[in-house]
Design a protein around this motif. Structure first.
Motif, PDB file in Angstrom:
ATOM      1  N   ASP A  98       0.820  -1.207   0.000  1.00  0.00           N
ATOM      2  CA  ASP A  98       0.000   0.000   0.000  1.00  0.00           C
ATOM      3  C   ASP A  98       0.860   1.266   0.000  1.00  0.00           C
ATOM      4  OD1 ASP A  98      -2.300  -1.562  -0.032  1.00  0.00           O
ATOM      5  OD2 ASP A  98      -2.581  -1.456   2.146  1.00  0.00           O
ATOM      6  N   SER A  99       1.927   1.271   0.770  1.00  0.00           N
ATOM      7  CA  SER A  99       2.835   2.427   0.813  1.00  0.00           C
ATOM      8  C   SER A  99       3.488   2.658  -0.543  1.00  0.00           C
ATOM      9  CB  SER A  99       3.924   2.232   1.866  1.00  0.00           C
ATOM     10  OG  SER A  99       3.380   2.141   3.145  1.00  0.00           O
ATOM     11  N   TYR A 100       3.897   1.570  -1.189  1.00  0.00           N
ATOM     12  CA  TYR A 100       4.541   1.664  -2.501  1.00  0.00           C
ATOM     13  C   TYR A 100       3.583   2.270  -3.528  1.00  0.00           C
ATOM     14  CZ  TYR A 100       7.045   0.181  -6.717  1.00  0.00           C
ATOM     15  OH  TYR A 100       7.703   0.158  -7.923  1.00  0.00           O
ATOM     16  N   GLU A 101       2.363   1.759  -3.557  1.00  0.00           N
ATOM     17  CA  GLU A 101       1.375   2.270  -4.517  1.00  0.00           C
ATOM     18  C   GLU A 101       1.047   3.735  -4.248  1.00  0.00           C
ATOM     19  OE1 GLU A 101      -1.781  -0.610  -4.322  1.00  0.00           O
ATOM     20  OE2 GLU A 101      -0.663  -2.037  -5.566  1.00  0.00           O
ATOM     21  N   LYS A 102       0.996   4.129  -2.990  1.00  0.00           N
ATOM     22  CA  LYS A 102       0.724   5.521  -2.634  1.00  0.00           C
ATOM     23  C   LYS A 102       1.841   6.435  -3.130  1.00  0.00           C
ATOM     24  CE  LYS A 102      -0.242   8.507   1.290  1.00  0.00           C
ATOM     25  NZ  LYS A 102      -0.221   8.665   2.724  1.00  0.00           N
ATOM     26  N   VAL A 103       3.093   6.037  -2.924  1.00  0.00           N
ATOM     27  CA  VAL A 103       4.229   6.842  -3.382  1.00  0.00           C
ATOM     28  C   VAL A 103       4.225   6.949  -4.907  1.00  0.00           C
ATOM     29  CG1 VAL A 103       6.762   6.881  -3.577  1.00  0.00           C
ATOM     30  CG2 VAL A 103       5.677   6.492  -1.371  1.00  0.00           C
ATOM     31  N   LEU A 104       3.921   5.861  -5.603  1.00  0.00           N
ATOM     32  CA  LEU A 104       3.852   5.913  -7.066  1.00  0.00           C
ATOM     33  C   LEU A 104       2.763   6.870  -7.525  1.00  0.00           C
ATOM     34  CD1 LEU A 104       4.413   2.256  -8.349  1.00  0.00           C
ATOM     35  CD2 LEU A 104       6.005   4.173  -8.348  1.00  0.00           C
ATOM     36  N   GLU A 105       1.616   6.834  -6.877  1.00  0.00           N
ATOM     37  CA  GLU A 105       0.515   7.741  -7.214  1.00  0.00           C
ATOM     38  C   GLU A 105       0.912   9.187  -6.988  1.00  0.00           C
ATOM     39  OE1 GLU A 105      -3.404   7.219  -5.460  1.00  0.00           O
ATOM     40  OE2 GLU A 105      -3.260   5.072  -5.900  1.00  0.00           O
ATOM     41  N   GLU A 106       1.537   9.458  -5.848  1.00  0.00           N
ATOM     42  CA  GLU A 106       1.913  10.831  -5.498  1.00  0.00           C
ATOM     43  C   GLU A 106       2.925  11.423  -6.460  1.00  0.00           C
ATOM     44  OE1 GLU A 106       3.270  10.445  -1.484  1.00  0.00           O
ATOM     45  OE2 GLU A 106       1.241  10.392  -0.661  1.00  0.00           O
ATOM     46  N   THR A 107       3.773  10.590  -7.033  1.00  0.00           N
ATOM     47  CA  THR A 107       4.833  11.097  -7.913  1.00  0.00           C
ATOM     48  C   THR A 107       4.500  10.946  -9.394  1.00  0.00           C
ATOM     49  OG1 THR A 107       6.010   8.982  -7.798  1.00  0.00           O
ATOM     50  CG2 THR A 107       6.646  10.686  -6.216  1.00  0.00           C
ATOM     51  N   ALA A 108       3.346  10.371  -9.722  1.00  0.00           N
ATOM     52  CA  ALA A 108       2.994  10.101 -11.119  1.00  0.00           C
ATOM     53  C   ALA A 108       2.941  11.368 -11.963  1.00  0.00           C
ATOM     54  CB  ALA A 108       1.673   9.345 -11.207  1.00  0.00           C
ATOM     55  N   GLU A 109       2.313  12.423 -11.450  1.00  0.00           N
ATOM     56  CA  GLU A 109       2.152  13.659 -12.223  1.00  0.00           C
ATOM     57  C   GLU A 109       3.486  14.325 -12.520  1.00  0.00           C
ATOM     58  OE1 GLU A 109      -0.694  16.376 -10.610  1.00  0.00           O
ATOM     59  OE2 GLU A 109      -2.107  14.758 -10.163  1.00  0.00           O
ATOM     60  N   ASP A 110       4.416  14.241 -11.607  1.00  0.00           N
ATOM     61  CA  ASP A 110       5.696  14.919 -11.763  1.00  0.00           C
ATOM     62  C   ASP A 110       6.749  14.069 -12.462  1.00  0.00           C
ATOM     63  OD1 ASP A 110       4.630  17.054 -10.296  1.00  0.00           O
ATOM     64  OD2 ASP A 110       5.197  16.104  -8.410  1.00  0.00           O
ATOM     65  N   PHE A 111       6.386  12.847 -12.862  1.00  0.00           N
ATOM     66  CA  PHE A 111       7.407  11.938 -13.379  1.00  0.00           C
ATOM     67  C   PHE A 111       8.024  12.416 -14.691  1.00  0.00           C
ATOM     68  CE2 PHE A 111       8.965   8.140 -15.632  1.00  0.00           C
ATOM     69  CZ  PHE A 111       9.984   7.828 -14.755  1.00  0.00           C
ATOM     70  N   ALA A 112       7.215  12.962 -15.614  1.00  0.00           N
ATOM     71  CA  ALA A 112       7.765  13.430 -16.890  1.00  0.00           C
ATOM     72  C   ALA A 112       8.785  14.535 -16.660  1.00  0.00           C
ATOM     73  CB  ALA A 112       6.649  13.907 -17.805  1.00  0.00           C
ATOM     74  N   GLU A 113       8.454  15.468 -15.778  1.00  0.00           N
ATOM     75  CA  GLU A 113       9.377  16.556 -15.459  1.00  0.00           C
ATOM     76  C   GLU A 113      10.638  16.020 -14.774  1.00  0.00           C
ATOM     77  OE1 GLU A 113       9.261  20.246 -12.418  1.00  0.00           O
ATOM     78  OE2 GLU A 113       7.496  20.032 -13.712  1.00  0.00           O
ATOM     79  N   LEU A 114      10.449  15.093 -13.861  1.00  0.00           N
ATOM     80  CA  LEU A 114      11.578  14.486 -13.165  1.00  0.00           C
ATOM     81  C   LEU A 114      12.481  13.732 -14.141  1.00  0.00           C
ATOM     82  CD1 LEU A 114      12.967  13.776 -10.454  1.00  0.00           C
ATOM     83  CD2 LEU A 114      11.456  11.790 -10.339  1.00  0.00           C
ATOM     84  N   ALA A 115      11.877  12.972 -15.057  1.00  0.00           N
ATOM     85  CA  ALA A 115      12.654  12.218 -16.047  1.00  0.00           C
ATOM     86  C   ALA A 115      13.494  13.157 -16.902  1.00  0.00           C
ATOM     87  CB  ALA A 115      11.725  11.381 -16.927  1.00  0.00           C
ATOM     88  N   GLU A 116      12.896  14.269 -17.324  1.00  0.00           N
ATOM     89  CA  GLU A 116      13.634  15.223 -18.140  1.00  0.00           C
ATOM     90  C   GLU A 116      14.795  15.831 -17.348  1.00  0.00           C
ATOM     91  OE1 GLU A 116      12.962  19.326 -20.712  1.00  0.00           O
ATOM     92  OE2 GLU A 116      11.244  18.370 -19.745  1.00  0.00           O
ATOM     93  N   GLU A 117      14.531  16.176 -16.098  1.00  0.00           N
ATOM     94  CA  GLU A 117      15.563  16.796 -15.270  1.00  0.00           C
ATOM     95  C   GLU A 117      16.707  15.831 -14.965  1.00  0.00           C
ATOM     96  OE1 GLU A 117      15.907  18.644 -10.812  1.00  0.00           O
ATOM     97  OE2 GLU A 117      14.032  18.955 -11.907  1.00  0.00           O
ATOM     98  N   VAL A 118      16.362  14.593 -14.631  1.00  0.00           N
ATOM     99  CA  VAL A 118      17.378  13.623 -14.238  1.00  0.00           C
ATOM    100  C   VAL A 118      18.102  13.032 -15.443  1.00  0.00           C
ATOM    101  CG1 VAL A 118      17.734  11.367 -13.139  1.00  0.00           C
ATOM    102  CG2 VAL A 118      16.251  13.060 -12.057  1.00  0.00           C
ATOM    103  N   MET A 119      17.357  12.683 -16.480  1.00  0.00           N
ATOM    104  CA  MET A 119      17.948  11.971 -17.613  1.00  0.00           C
ATOM    105  C   MET A 119      18.211  12.854 -18.826  1.00  0.00           C
ATOM    106  SD  MET A 119      18.399   9.033 -16.335  1.00  0.00           S
ATOM    107  CE  MET A 119      18.914   8.111 -17.768  1.00  0.00           C
ATOM    108  N   GLY A 120      17.698  14.087 -18.822  1.00  0.00           N
ATOM    109  CA  GLY A 120      17.911  14.989 -19.945  1.00  0.00           C
ATOM    110  C   GLY A 120      19.375  15.354 -20.074  1.00  0.00           C
ATOM    111  N   ASP A 121      19.762  15.788 -21.248  1.00  0.00           N
ATOM    112  CA  ASP A 121      21.160  16.124 -21.507  1.00  0.00           C
ATOM    113  C   ASP A 121      21.482  17.480 -20.890  1.00  0.00           C
ATOM    114  OD1 ASP A 121      23.186  16.684 -24.489  1.00  0.00           O
ATOM    115  OD2 ASP A 121      23.741  16.268 -22.432  1.00  0.00           O
TER     116      ASP A 121
END
Length: 130
Positions: A98-121
Protein backbone atom coordinates in the motif's frame (compact mmCIF):
# COMPACT_ATOMS: atom_id res chain seq x y z
CA UNK A 1 20.57 -21.26 -6.50
CA UNK A 2 21.96 -18.13 -8.19
CA UNK A 3 25.53 -17.21 -7.09
CA UNK A 4 24.35 -13.88 -5.68
CA UNK A 5 21.91 -15.72 -3.40
CA UNK A 6 24.84 -17.60 -1.86
CA UNK A 7 26.26 -14.40 -0.40
CA UNK A 8 25.14 -12.33 2.56
CA UNK A 9 23.04 -9.20 2.24
CA UNK A 10 22.72 -6.05 4.29
CA UNK A 11 19.26 -4.71 5.04
CA UNK A 12 18.54 -1.25 6.42
CA UNK A 13 15.96 1.50 6.55
CA UNK A 14 15.86 3.83 3.56
CA UNK A 15 17.11 7.38 3.91
CA UNK A 16 14.37 8.99 1.79
CA UNK A 17 11.38 6.64 1.75
CA UNK A 18 9.34 4.52 4.20
CA UNK A 19 10.88 1.30 2.94
CA UNK A 20 13.86 -0.98 3.46
CA UNK A 21 16.94 -1.32 1.28
CA UNK A 22 18.58 -4.66 0.54
CA UNK A 23 22.23 -4.52 -0.52
CA UNK A 24 24.21 -7.47 -1.86
CA UNK A 25 27.31 -7.64 0.33
CA UNK A 26 29.55 -6.59 -2.57
CA UNK A 27 27.52 -3.39 -3.08
CA UNK A 28 27.48 -2.70 0.65
CA UNK A 29 31.27 -3.06 0.84
CA UNK A 30 31.72 -0.57 -2.03
CA UNK A 31 29.48 1.91 -0.23
CA UNK A 32 31.37 1.42 3.04
CA UNK A 33 34.68 2.09 1.25
CA UNK A 34 33.24 5.40 0.06
CA UNK A 35 31.92 6.24 3.55
CA UNK A 36 35.26 5.33 5.12
CA UNK A 37 36.86 8.17 3.18
CA UNK A 38 34.68 10.74 4.95
CA UNK A 39 36.38 12.88 7.58
CA UNK A 40 34.95 11.63 10.89
CA UNK A 41 36.11 14.82 12.63
CA UNK A 42 33.36 16.75 10.82
CA UNK A 43 30.17 16.56 12.87
CA UNK A 44 27.90 16.39 9.80
CA UNK A 45 29.80 13.38 8.47
CA UNK A 46 29.66 11.61 11.81
CA UNK A 47 25.96 12.36 12.25
CA UNK A 48 25.19 11.11 8.75
CA UNK A 49 27.16 7.89 9.15
CA UNK A 50 25.48 7.16 12.49
CA UNK A 51 21.98 7.77 11.08
CA UNK A 52 22.69 5.95 7.81
CA UNK A 53 23.92 2.82 9.56
CA UNK A 54 21.29 2.76 12.32
CA UNK A 55 19.55 -0.61 12.41
CA UNK A 56 21.75 -2.23 9.75
CA UNK A 57 21.49 -6.03 9.77
CA UNK A 58 23.38 -8.71 7.86
CA UNK A 59 21.03 -11.41 6.59
CA UNK A 60 21.35 -14.63 4.63
CA UNK A 61 19.10 -16.41 2.17
CA UNK A 62 18.05 -19.78 3.61
CA UNK A 63 18.16 -23.13 1.78
CA UNK A 64 14.64 -22.61 0.42
CA UNK A 65 15.46 -19.16 -1.01
CA UNK A 66 13.80 -17.13 1.74
CA UNK A 67 15.11 -14.34 3.93
CA UNK A 68 13.97 -13.35 7.37
CA UNK A 69 13.51 -9.60 7.78
CA UNK A 70 14.10 -8.53 11.38
CA UNK A 71 10.87 -7.53 13.13
CA UNK A 72 12.07 -4.02 14.04
CA UNK A 73 12.78 -3.29 10.35
CA UNK A 74 9.37 -4.67 9.33
CA UNK A 75 7.83 -2.21 11.79
CA UNK A 76 9.96 0.72 10.57
CA UNK A 77 8.77 0.11 6.99
CA UNK A 78 5.17 -0.43 8.17
CA UNK A 79 5.06 -3.74 6.31
CA UNK A 80 1.74 -5.36 7.10
CA UNK A 81 0.85 -8.19 4.75
CA UNK A 82 1.80 -7.79 1.10
CA UNK A 83 5.34 -6.81 0.09
CA UNK A 84 6.71 -5.22 -3.08
CA UNK A 85 10.32 -5.72 -4.15
CA UNK A 86 11.43 -2.85 -6.34
CA UNK A 87 14.71 -2.73 -8.24
CA UNK A 88 16.73 0.39 -7.54
CA UNK A 89 19.61 -0.40 -9.91
CA UNK A 90 22.19 -1.93 -7.54
CA UNK A 91 19.92 -2.56 -4.55
CA UNK A 92 16.37 -3.77 -3.92
CA UNK A 93 13.79 -1.71 -2.08
CA UNK A 94 11.36 -3.63 0.11
CA UNK A 95 8.00 -1.90 0.53
CA UNK A 96 4.65 -2.43 2.11
CA UNK A 97 2.40 -2.79 -0.98
CA UNK A 98 0.00 0.00 0.00
CA UNK A 99 2.83 2.43 0.81
CA UNK A 100 4.54 1.66 -2.50
CA UNK A 101 1.37 2.27 -4.52
CA UNK A 102 0.72 5.52 -2.63
CA UNK A 103 4.23 6.84 -3.38
CA UNK A 104 3.85 5.91 -7.07
CA UNK A 105 0.51 7.74 -7.21
CA UNK A 106 1.91 10.83 -5.50
CA UNK A 107 4.83 11.10 -7.91
CA UNK A 108 2.99 10.10 -11.12
CA UNK A 109 2.15 13.66 -12.22
CA UNK A 110 5.70 14.92 -11.76
CA UNK A 111 7.41 11.94 -13.38
CA UNK A 112 7.77 13.43 -16.89
CA UNK A 113 9.38 16.56 -15.46
CA UNK A 114 11.58 14.49 -13.16
CA UNK A 115 12.65 12.22 -16.05
CA UNK A 116 13.63 15.22 -18.14
CA UNK A 117 15.56 16.80 -15.27
CA UNK A 118 17.38 13.62 -14.24
CA UNK A 119 17.95 11.97 -17.61
CA UNK A 120 17.91 14.99 -19.94
CA UNK A 121 21.16 16.12 -21.51
CA UNK A 122 22.61 18.70 -19.15
CA UNK A 123 26.18 18.34 -20.35
CA UNK A 124 27.36 16.57 -17.21
CA UNK A 125 26.31 13.04 -18.07
CA UNK A 126 26.47 10.93 -21.16
CA UNK A 127 23.56 11.57 -23.50
CA UNK A 128 21.37 8.77 -24.77
CA UNK A 129 20.36 8.54 -28.40
CA UNK A 130 17.31 6.54 -29.40
Amino acid sequence: MSPILNQSFVIKRSVFQPCLELYPMEEWNLLMEKMNKKNRFKKKNNDFIRRFSAGVKVIEIDATGRMLIPKNLVEIASISKEVVLSSAINIIEIWDKDSYEKVLEETAEDFAELAEEVMGDDGDDESYVS
